[in-house]
Design an enzyme around this catalytic site. Structure first.
Site, PDB file in Angstrom:
ATOM      1  N   VAL A   1      -9.121   7.147   5.719  1.00 51.95           N
ATOM      2  CA  VAL A   1     -10.464   7.603   6.098  1.00 51.95           C
ATOM      3  C   VAL A   1     -11.072   8.496   5.024  1.00 51.95           C
ATOM      4  O   VAL A   1     -12.293   8.681   4.987  1.00 51.95           O
ATOM      5  CB  VAL A   1     -10.430   8.403   7.425  1.00 51.95           C
ATOM      6  CG1 VAL A   1     -10.005   7.523   8.577  1.00 51.95           C
ATOM      7  CG2 VAL A   1      -9.543   9.638   7.311  1.00 51.95           C
TER       8      VAL A   1
ATOM      9  N   LYS B   1       3.032  -6.238  11.814  1.00 54.69           N
ATOM     10  CA  LYS B   1       3.977  -5.494  10.965  1.00 54.69           C
ATOM     11  C   LYS B   1       5.309  -5.281  11.685  1.00 54.69           C
ATOM     12  O   LYS B   1       6.355  -5.216  11.052  1.00 54.69           O
ATOM     13  CB  LYS B   1       3.367  -4.160  10.527  1.00 54.69           C
ATOM     14  CG  LYS B   1       2.181  -4.293   9.581  1.00 54.69           C
ATOM     15  CD  LYS B   1       2.548  -4.981   8.276  1.00 54.69           C
ATOM     16  CE  LYS B   1       3.225  -4.042   7.304  1.00 54.69           C
ATOM     17  NZ  LYS B   1       3.471  -4.689   5.991  1.00 54.69           N
TER      18      LYS B   1
ATOM     19  N   LYS C   1      -4.108  -4.650   6.073  1.00 48.50           N
ATOM     20  CA  LYS C   1      -3.791  -3.370   6.717  1.00 48.50           C
ATOM     21  C   LYS C   1      -4.917  -2.780   7.572  1.00 48.50           C
ATOM     22  O   LYS C   1      -4.685  -1.838   8.316  1.00 48.50           O
ATOM     23  CB  LYS C   1      -3.404  -2.339   5.648  1.00 48.50           C
ATOM     24  CG  LYS C   1      -2.259  -2.769   4.728  1.00 48.50           C
ATOM     25  CD  LYS C   1      -1.980  -1.734   3.667  1.00 48.50           C
ATOM     26  CE  LYS C   1      -0.857  -2.165   2.736  1.00 48.50           C
ATOM     27  NZ  LYS C   1      -1.258  -3.205   1.791  1.00 48.50           N
TER      28      LYS C   1
ATOM     29  N   ASN D   1      -0.662   7.416   7.470  1.00 45.34           N
ATOM     30  CA  ASN D   1      -1.838   7.221   6.635  1.00 45.34           C
ATOM     31  C   ASN D   1      -1.634   7.867   5.269  1.00 45.34           C
ATOM     32  O   ASN D   1      -1.038   8.932   5.155  1.00 45.34           O
ATOM     33  CB  ASN D   1      -3.075   7.818   7.319  1.00 45.34           C
ATOM     34  CG  ASN D   1      -3.473   7.030   8.543  1.00 45.34           C
ATOM     35  OD1 ASN D   1      -4.391   6.249   8.520  1.00 45.34           O
ATOM     36  ND2 ASN D   1      -2.752   7.228   9.654  1.00 45.34           N
TER      37      ASN D   1
ATOM     38  N   ASN E   1      -7.862  -6.305  -9.236  1.00 46.15           N
ATOM     39  CA  ASN E   1      -6.895  -5.208  -9.106  1.00 46.15           C
ATOM     40  C   ASN E   1      -5.855  -5.244 -10.224  1.00 46.15           C
ATOM     41  O   ASN E   1      -5.505  -4.215 -10.803  1.00 46.15           O
ATOM     42  CB  ASN E   1      -6.175  -5.285  -7.755  1.00 46.15           C
ATOM     43  CG  ASN E   1      -6.979  -4.656  -6.628  1.00 46.15           C
ATOM     44  OD1 ASN E   1      -8.008  -4.030  -6.863  1.00 46.15           O
ATOM     45  ND2 ASN E   1      -6.521  -4.840  -5.406  1.00 46.15           N
TER      46      ASN E   1
ATOM     47  N   LYS F   1       2.059   2.226  12.720  1.00 44.65           N
ATOM     48  CA  LYS F   1       1.329   1.438  13.717  1.00 44.65           C
ATOM     49  C   LYS F   1       2.167   0.290  14.275  1.00 44.65           C
ATOM     50  O   LYS F   1       1.773  -0.358  15.240  1.00 44.65           O
ATOM     51  CB  LYS F   1       0.020   0.916  13.110  1.00 44.65           C
ATOM     52  CG  LYS F   1      -0.977   2.024  12.809  1.00 44.65           C
ATOM     53  CD  LYS F   1      -2.227   1.501  12.123  1.00 44.65           C
ATOM     54  CE  LYS F   1      -3.232   2.633  11.897  1.00 44.65           C
ATOM     55  NZ  LYS F   1      -2.711   3.708  11.038  1.00 44.65           N
TER      56      LYS F   1
ATOM     57  N   ILE G   1       7.224  -2.472   2.887  1.00 48.41           N
ATOM     58  CA  ILE G   1       6.397  -1.353   3.333  1.00 48.41           C
ATOM     59  C   ILE G   1       5.834  -1.671   4.717  1.00 48.41           C
ATOM     60  O   ILE G   1       5.129  -2.660   4.896  1.00 48.41           O
ATOM     61  CB  ILE G   1       5.264  -1.075   2.342  1.00 48.41           C
ATOM     62  CG1 ILE G   1       5.849  -0.635   1.008  1.00 48.41           C
ATOM     63  CG2 ILE G   1       4.307  -0.023   2.893  1.00 48.41           C
ATOM     64  CD1 ILE G   1       4.840  -0.459  -0.085  1.00 48.41           C
TER      65      ILE G   1
END
Length: 383
Positions: free
Chosen positions: A215, A182, A128, A207, A79, A170, A166
């Site tokens: 998704v 979280k 996540k 999301n 990454n 949820k 962040i």
């Protein structure tokens, strides 16, 4: 086999590229970029999880405001390499350092903070994915809870000016392990703020379209393969925003921060995932349930139909920006929290799921394991 390859090739060639903003059902939120620039310019800024979808966009936004130095920290080298190459192509060579490190490694973090002395920290590193964390609860604790504690402790020790974590919707009345961890992270941040010179805040949103956990990439891949597009339940809905919106919200929170707050973006009405799937199929150039079928597969472990952005006791107050709201701090007992977190160390070593969940339930009273009722679970079928 050959026929299957030909069908996939047909859909790959025909599928149109979709602009994620077309899926929002609203105008993208524009934030106060001038005020963001005023507090970033000339400062040393660190982004943990900086190679991820949100973290990397944060870095893209931050570098525009000419920080003194940007430290991009991530434990996944690929990454970081991809982001480094992107910045290099755009002529961004100076004042950016790439650090391979895990937020679990407290010693490595301490040396990194000591070397760079960041003034602003944006903590995006986390596990996540809800279903994966349901199956790997010890990893959720190690990475999310202990990782956040490690970064926050270093921020306090080295007198970081502002620390922005962040979080996620949820974390509100969580029904899954990821959300519960979280929420613990939010508790760490709020309680640390009461005893530190550093201003600790959290940013909570839904999301993110196009992110690694969304998704949408899954739906796009399913469409390219000719379907079906799999939706867990006909009534499931979520709040959505684009990656740039999410990154800008995090930066804007740093402007408004006084300490202990949880910032929330007004994302208007939630979007039904079924409607999102239909829109995505149409925007890709096909007719839903004719060219591309939609299949209901049932709710996943830990998944609920509706998400929330604030608990009842947090309240809701508007900031100077009409689309950003703030919830008041609800937790401040750091010593009590640390006793419970330390108890986790031995529990996690045992890798016993039930003990981990019981401890999470003790720490997060609003955490209720989700057990979908029979009438909530959609039948597995194409429509």
């Amino acid at each position: 086999m050959e026929q299957s390859k030909n069908i996939r090739k047909y859909f790959l060639n025909k599928t149109r590229k979709v602009d994620f903003e077309d899926l929002l059902g609203r105008e993208p939120v524009k934030l106060d970029m001038k005020s963001i620039g005023n507090y970033i310019q000339g400062r040393v800024v660190m982004v943990t999880g900086g190679g991820g979808s949100i973290g990397s966009e944060l870095c893209r936004q931050i570098i525009k405001f000419k920080p003194k130095k940007l430290i991009v920290l991530d434990n996944y080298e690929n990454n970081l390499y991809v982001l480094q190459q992107e910045f290099n192509r755009n002529g961004m060579y100076e004042n950016i350092d790439y650090v391979i490190a895990s937020v679990r490694d407290k010693c490595r973090l301490d040396l990194t903070f000591k070397k760079y002395r960041p003034e602003l920290v944006f903590h995006a590193a986390a596990h996540k994915h809800v279903p994966l964390m349901e199956e790997n609860p010890s990893e959720a604790i190690k990475n999310n809870v202990f990782g956040t504690l490690n970064v926050a402790t270093c921020a306090d020790k080295y007198k970081v000016k502002r620390f922005v974590m962040i979080s996620t919707d949820k974390a509100v009345n969580p029904t899954n392990i990821m959300g519960a961890t979280k929420r613990v992270c939010e508790m760490i941040i709020q309680s640390m703020d009461k005893r530190s010179e550093t201003q600790f805040v959290a940013v909570r949103f839904g999301n993110v379209l196009g992110s690694n956990g969304s998704v949408v990439p899954l739906f796009i891949e399913q469409i390219k393969n000719g379907g079906p597009v799999t939706v867990t339940h006909k009534d499931i809905n979520r709040f959505f925003m684009t990656i740039p919106e999410a990154a800008q919200l995090v930066l804007q929170a740093g402007v408004f921060a006084k300490g202990g707050e949880i910032f929330v973006l007004d994302m208007d009405k939630p979007v039904k995932i079924y409607d999102l799937a239909r829109d995505l199929i149409r925007l890709s150039g096909y007719i839903p349930n004719k060219d591309i079928k939609i299949k209901f597969i049932g709710l996943r472990p830990g998944e609920k139909l509706y998400e929330e952005v604030l608990t009842e006791e947090e309240g809701l107050n508007q900031t100077a920006h009409k689309k950003i709201f703030v919830g008041k701090p609800t937790f401040d007992n750091f010593d009590t929290l640390m006793v419970k977190i330390n108890e986790f160390k031995e529990i996690v070593k045992k890798e016993k799921r039930e003990e981990i969940i019981s401890k999470l339930e003790e720490m997060v009273p609003t955490y209720k394991r989700f057990k979908p009722a029979i009438d909530e679970v959609a039948a597995t079928k194409c429509i």
